[in-house]
Design a protein around this motif. Structure first.
Motif, PDB file in Angstrom:
ATOM      1  N   ALA A   1      50.664  -2.827   7.719  1.00  0.00           N
ATOM      2  CA  ALA A   1      51.708  -3.689   7.165  1.00  0.00           C
ATOM      3  C   ALA A   1      51.200  -4.535   6.007  1.00  0.00           C
ATOM      4  O   ALA A   1      51.962  -4.898   5.103  1.00  0.00           O
ATOM      5  CB  ALA A   1      52.272  -4.591   8.258  1.00  0.00           C
TER       6      ALA A   1
ATOM      7  N   GLU B   1      55.212   0.973  20.265  1.00  0.00           N
ATOM      8  CA  GLU B   1      55.234   0.954  18.808  1.00  0.00           C
ATOM      9  C   GLU B   1      56.074  -0.213  18.293  1.00  0.00           C
ATOM     10  O   GLU B   1      55.705  -0.865  17.305  1.00  0.00           O
ATOM     11  CB  GLU B   1      55.798   2.275  18.284  1.00  0.00           C
ATOM     12  CG  GLU B   1      55.707   2.432  16.784  1.00  0.00           C
ATOM     13  CD  GLU B   1      56.146   3.812  16.327  1.00  0.00           C
ATOM     14  OE1 GLU B   1      56.371   3.961  15.106  1.00  0.00           O
ATOM     15  OE2 GLU B   1      56.260   4.728  17.164  1.00  0.00           O
ATOM     16  N   ARG B   2      57.174  -0.508  18.960  1.00  0.00           N
ATOM     17  CA  ARG B   2      58.046  -1.595  18.511  1.00  0.00           C
ATOM     18  C   ARG B   2      57.355  -2.950  18.638  1.00  0.00           C
ATOM     19  O   ARG B   2      57.491  -3.802  17.763  1.00  0.00           O
ATOM     20  CB  ARG B   2      59.355  -1.581  19.309  1.00  0.00           C
ATOM     21  CG  ARG B   2      60.409  -2.533  18.758  1.00  0.00           C
ATOM     22  CD  ARG B   2      61.776  -2.230  19.316  1.00  0.00           C
ATOM     23  NE  ARG B   2      62.300  -0.951  18.842  1.00  0.00           N
ATOM     24  CZ  ARG B   2      63.510  -0.470  19.163  1.00  0.00           C
ATOM     25  NH1 ARG B   2      64.307  -1.167  19.967  1.00  0.00           N
ATOM     26  NH2 ARG B   2      63.914   0.687  18.693  1.00  0.00           N
TER      27      ARG B   2
ATOM     28  N   SER C   1      54.895  -7.340  11.505  1.00  0.00           N
ATOM     29  CA  SER C   1      55.869  -8.002  10.635  1.00  0.00           C
ATOM     30  C   SER C   1      55.643  -9.504  10.619  1.00  0.00           C
ATOM     31  O   SER C   1      55.717 -10.152   9.566  1.00  0.00           O
ATOM     32  CB  SER C   1      57.285  -7.684  11.117  1.00  0.00           C
ATOM     33  OG  SER C   1      58.253  -8.347  10.330  1.00  0.00           O
TER      34      SER C   1
ATOM     35  N   GLN D   1      54.862  -3.139  15.779  1.00  0.00           N
ATOM     36  CA  GLN D   1      55.535  -3.367  14.498  1.00  0.00           C
ATOM     37  C   GLN D   1      56.024  -4.799  14.373  1.00  0.00           C
ATOM     38  O   GLN D   1      55.973  -5.393  13.280  1.00  0.00           O
ATOM     39  CB  GLN D   1      56.707  -2.392  14.365  1.00  0.00           C
ATOM     40  CG  GLN D   1      56.276  -0.948  14.133  1.00  0.00           C
ATOM     41  CD  GLN D   1      57.450   0.022  14.157  1.00  0.00           C
ATOM     42  OE1 GLN D   1      58.539  -0.302  14.653  1.00  0.00           O
ATOM     43  NE2 GLN D   1      57.240   1.215  13.614  1.00  0.00           N
TER      44      GLN D   1
ATOM     45  N   ALA E   1      48.665  -1.475  13.348  1.00  0.00           N
ATOM     46  CA  ALA E   1      49.993  -1.806  12.817  1.00  0.00           C
ATOM     47  C   ALA E   1      49.907  -2.905  11.775  1.00  0.00           C
ATOM     48  O   ALA E   1      50.538  -2.839  10.707  1.00  0.00           O
ATOM     49  CB  ALA E   1      50.921  -2.225  13.956  1.00  0.00           C
TER      50      ALA E   1
END
Length: 458
Positions: free
Chosen positions: A404, A368-369, A376, A372, A400
């Motif tokens: 975003a 998940e990181r 971003s 993300q 993701a």
């Protein structure tokens, strides 16, 4: 059971579907749109305003992330999603799965989705169409095959799917594979029965009060149309189907065959632009070859430091580094391509569990990181450069990034490569509304995919 075909397609939506990942969700949208069946894909449960805006659509989709989720997550999140889609009134509700059947009992369980879906639509039977010849996916006698390059592989011997980092395919017999995920009875109408005109007879014999799952073989255009016929003429008051985009192709093939759908007009070709931004979270060797190809054909390719991203102390610094490099590239009218891995043998993939452990986080949190961070980066690129076309490789990455960017819905603009169309974003924000987006699953596209997004097909 009534097998009669109506003279006209019914009013309103013909199919509503939940996509188990974002890239696969655009696949169904492409299949129907190119056939002349207007389709919209919502990226979040739509408000009444968005429902009204797209009320003319004949197919409605909702993109999800269940392919990488646990059965517990699915039991909590899928029923409300299915209920919202059922409200559109389509006679078929589909849980759209990948054409390589990515799943196991713990992650992305297709069996769990079926158990939940039939409670919403009724359980007279649940058809399953996985083969999709246009995507070079074939189901023969219940066994799934997928092409890579010039060769076609049984799925448990496929160079990528047999080694998938999350859901490796160790069984090509879909009856056996699915039986590990659901207690439902699983039957098969094979290609010989279809070609001999015995499909309906075999289906009738398979029926029962327990609402079986019935796999339908598809190896070519003939079996594709015959599978579509079985689904459509036996839809009754409503069906739930866990299928790949092969279901959409099958329904279209049947509708055309019986004159319910005319041949589509030519779809607009994709025009080129001077610069795109691309990111990849895919571990597929197909995507790896596309990244390598892009690096030697004018793209500014930059590898993400996964170890830095997994650490709370260094993640922001790594994101900022990649954003600045991308901004510099766009200023020079060079297309940036940022990637987290290059194929299944990449050290970042082979050592990912160790990196997560060293960062003190669970494996799911680590995935998940990374997603993300990629999201971003893309958000910053779009916000600061004014770029109007982007490409995203990898199902989790696509989900993701789309989230975003606050995109509400997608519609197809034109073709790029089978299974990965160029889409138009619909959003509340005027900065995001109209953004062109190409979402690509790991196995989709030729070596020049990213250049095709840039230069188009015109």
């Amino acid at each position: 059971m009534n097998h009669a075909t109506s003279e006209l397609l019914p009013d309103g939506p013909l199919l509503a579907y939940y996509g188990d990942d974002f890239t696969g969700s655009t696949d169904v949208m492409e299949a129907f749109t190119l056939a002349g069946v207007p389709t919209v894909l919502f990226l979040q449960t739509p408000s009444q305003a968005w429902v009204k805006k797209f009320s003319h659509m004949k197919c409605v989709g909702l993109a999800g992330t269940s392919r990488g989720r646990s059965p517990a997550w699915m039991q909590q999140n899928l029923p409300p999603a299915f209920a919202s889609l059922k409200a559109f009134g389509a006679p078929i509700l589909q849980y759209k799965v990948c054409s390589t059947f990515d799943s196991n009992p713990e992650i992305g369980s297709i069996g769990t989705a079926i158990d939940l879906g039939v409670k919403v639509m009724g359980d007279s039977w649940s058809p399953m169409v996985v083969g999709a010849p246009r995507l070079r996916r074939y189901q023969a006698f219940g066994h799934l095959f997928a092409a890579m390059g010039d060769a076609v592989h049984r799925l448990d011997r496929h160079p990528t799917m047999s080694r998938h980092p999350v859901t490796p395919m160790d069984e090509a017999d879909l009856k056996q594979h699915l039986a590990k995920q659901t207690s439902k009875r699983i039957e098969l109408v094979d290609l010989v029965a279809l070609k001999q005109g015995l499909g309906q007879q075999r289906l009738d014999a398979a029926m029962g009060n327990d609402g079986p799952v019935v796999l339908l073989d598809v190896i070519d255009e003939e079996t594709l149309a015959l599978a579509g016929q079985l689904v459509w003429t036996n839809r009754g008051s409503g069906l739930f189907s866990a299928s790949s985009s092969g279901l959409a192709y099958a329904l279209v093939a049947h509708w055309r065959r019986v004159g319910l759908l005319s041949a589509p007009t030519d779809f607009p070709q994709t025009k080129g632009v001077d610069c795109i931004a691309a990111i990849s979270g895919s571990c597929s060797p197909v995507t790896a070859s596309q990244i390598t190809w892009a690096a030697t054909h004018g793209f500014d390719t930059q590898r993400m430091d996964v170890k830095a991203v997994l650490s709370a102390d260094t993640c922001a610094v790594e994101v900022e580094r990649l954003v600045q490099l991308a901004q510099l590239a766009v200023q020079k009218r060079v297309s940036p391509l940022i990637y987290s891995a290059s194929g299944p043998d990449d050290p970042a993939v082979l050592g990912f569990s160790k990196l997560a452990s060293e960062a003190g986080i669970e494996l799911s949190q680590a995935h998940e990181r990374v997603g993300q961070a990629l999201a971003s980066i893309m958000r910053r690129i779009v916000d600061t450069t004014g770029i109007q076309r982007i490409a995203i490789a990898g199902g989790d990455s696509s989900g993701a990034v789309a989230s975003a960017l606050d995109i509400a819905a997608l519609t197809v603009v034109s073709q790029l490569t089978p299974g990965a169309p160029l889409c138009r974003a619909h959003a509340e924000s005027t900065d995001m509304d109209g953004l062109e987006v190409a979402l690509k699953g790991g196995q989709m596209g030729g070596p020049d995919f990213f250049e095709r997004v840039l230069k188009g097909t015109a």
